[in-house]
Structures are given as C-alpha cells and as structure tokens.
Design an enzyme around this catalytic site. Structure first.
Site, mmCIF file in Angstrom:
data_model
loop_
_atom_site.group_PDB
_atom_site.id
_atom_site.type_symbol
_atom_site.label_atom_id
_atom_site.label_comp_id
_atom_site.label_asym_id
_atom_site.label_seq_id
_atom_site.Cartn_x
_atom_site.Cartn_y
_atom_site.Cartn_z
ATOM 1 C CD GLU A 1 36.540 2.960 -17.503
ATOM 2 O OE1 GLU A 1 37.414 3.853 -17.528
ATOM 3 O OE2 GLU A 1 36.496 2.092 -16.606
ATOM 4 C CG HIS B 1 37.620 3.539 -13.581
ATOM 5 N ND1 HIS B 1 37.781 2.384 -14.318
ATOM 6 C CD2 HIS B 1 38.065 3.264 -12.334
ATOM 7 C CE1 HIS B 1 38.276 1.427 -13.543
ATOM 8 N NE2 HIS B 1 38.467 1.931 -12.340
ATOM 9 C CB CYS C 1 41.675 1.736 -12.533
ATOM 10 S SG CYS C 1 41.330 1.535 -10.770
#
Ligand code: MN
Length: 248
Positions: free
Chosen positions: A219, A217, A112
């Site tokens: 994660e 993202h 990001c």
C-alpha cells in the site's frame, strides 16, 4: 456492485481517564483499496462474536493490515525478551475472522502483521524477533525514521505462485517495516516469496482460494510500482467473484 473489503481495526488505548479507547485503521489501506475499485469497511474492536459474525457476513474480502506483534500464546510460545507491544483485542478479532475466511474460501490479503496473522490462524508460528533469533538475517525493520516506500531488500518469488502471476515478476525490490516473520508455515499455506536471507516474505493458500500474504507493505508502493497496484486490483476482483459466487 462494488465489493466490500473488511479491515479489522487496531485498538488505540484511552487517551484520558474517561476514554474507552478507539478502533483505528490506517488510511493507506483504505486508499489502496478504493484505488483498486473496492469499498473498504473498517471492522471495529469488539469482544462480541455475534457482532463479528454479522459484519463478516457482509464482506466480500478480508484485508489483514500491519500493526503490533501477535501474542505468542496464539502459537504456543511464551514471550521472547525482544517481543514488541501486543494487542489482545485485535488478535481475537483478526484470528476469528481469518479462520472463518479460510474455512469459507473468502479472499484474504495479509500485509506485514497480516501475513503473520494469516500464518498463525492457519496454525503456523513466527519469529518473535528476527534480529535476535535469526543470526544471519538481513535488516528488516526500517522504521520509524525511514520513508515507508524505501526499497530495503529484494524478494524472490516462486514462479508457479498466484503472487508471481499477479505481479508478473520473479524478483522484486520491496520495503521492509517488520521485526517478526513467519517461521513454521501454517496448514494449507505455502511459501511464495523469500528475501535473500531466507526470511519468508510471501505466503498463499495451496488450494484455489484467493489467500495471499506479503511481508512488505504494497500500500506504500502503489504510487511507485504499478505491480503493487495490481495486487490490490486482483484482490478486489477476487472479492467481486466471491460475492458473485455467493449469490448463485
Ligand atoms: Mn523484509
């Protein structure tokens, strides 16, 4: 030995008159790295280059996390009215570390804001606000009132990219929690993924160094999509290989 991955912190302003503020990093990145076999090491906000050099010397990889906007002065622009909050202390820490990493071939994963940091460190520029500056763009900022793992648009990957090889696919559905994106691509980087509107969603190094940036993202997707787990595993493995290379 477990590879150590440095993650620069964000600066959190003092909460009261006596405070000096805090260096903070989201647990989501730490968790993803630990699940992939790495040891995350938060790198604090500092203005001391000696401190930064000492910490840099201990890490086997650099993860550039999400966060607020990069000050556009770092890519030669003045602020657009739609520019968001900036964090000058964090910009300084991250741009220094990223430039050292790029010069040394240290593995870098930018997420990001992190793909944007990577691009700016390499001399590239950003769209300061996609909605204001790219008329036909899709909606990219899905925050704060959406689940972070919401799949908001697709991304098409370049077949010969390291990213496509790791993920094992050329078409992905990704989350999207950003209002900025890479514009002019920095020196030594190439585009590896775009959303259907042409916005850059992936960058990587043109050479052998393990340097990858993604605008989404991963994660927040590791529990839903095993491919995103592989990205962190490949990054940690690259850190391990880099550490091995340093020793011989
Ligand atoms: Mn997006």
């Amino acid at each position: 030995m477990v590879p150590i991955v440095g993650i620069p912190c964000a600066f959190q302003a003092p909460q009261d008159k006596q405070g000096r503020g805090a260096s903070v990093v989201s647990q989501s990145y730490l968790r993803a790295l630990e699940m992939a076999g790495g040891a995350p090491m938060p790198i604090p906000i500092t203005s001391q280059e000696d401190t930064l050099r000492a910490l840099y010397g201990r890490i086997d990889g650099l993860l550039l996390a999400g966060g607020v906007d990069i000050d556009p002065s770092h890519y030669g622009e003045s602020p657009h009215p739609a520019l968001g909050e900036v964090d000058e202390r964090r910009d300084w820490v991250e741009l220094a570390l990223t430039r050292w990493a790029l010069a040394d071939g240290l593995p870098v994963l930018g997420i990001c804001r992190g793909i944007q940091t990577l691009n700016v460190a390499a001399g590239g520029s950003l769209w300061q606000d996609i909605a204001a500056q790219v008329p036909d763009a899709l909606r990219h900022p899905y925050y704060p009132n959406y689940p972070y793992n919401r799949l908001s648009h697709s991304a098409r990957l370049e077949p010969d990219s390291r990213l496509a090889k790791i993920l094992g696919d050329l078409e992905l559905e990704v989350n999207s929690l950003h209002h900025q994106a890479a514009r002019d691509v920095g020196k030594g980087l190439r585009v590896t993924a775009r959303s259907p509107d042409g916005i850059i969603e992936g960058l990587e190094s043109q050479d052998e160094a393990w340097v990858i940036g993604v605008q989404w993202h991963p994660e927040w997707l590791i529990d839903d999509d095993l491919r995103m787990r592989r990205l962190f595993e490949a990054f940690v493995a690259a850190g391990e290989a880099h550490r091995g290379g340093k020793k011989t």
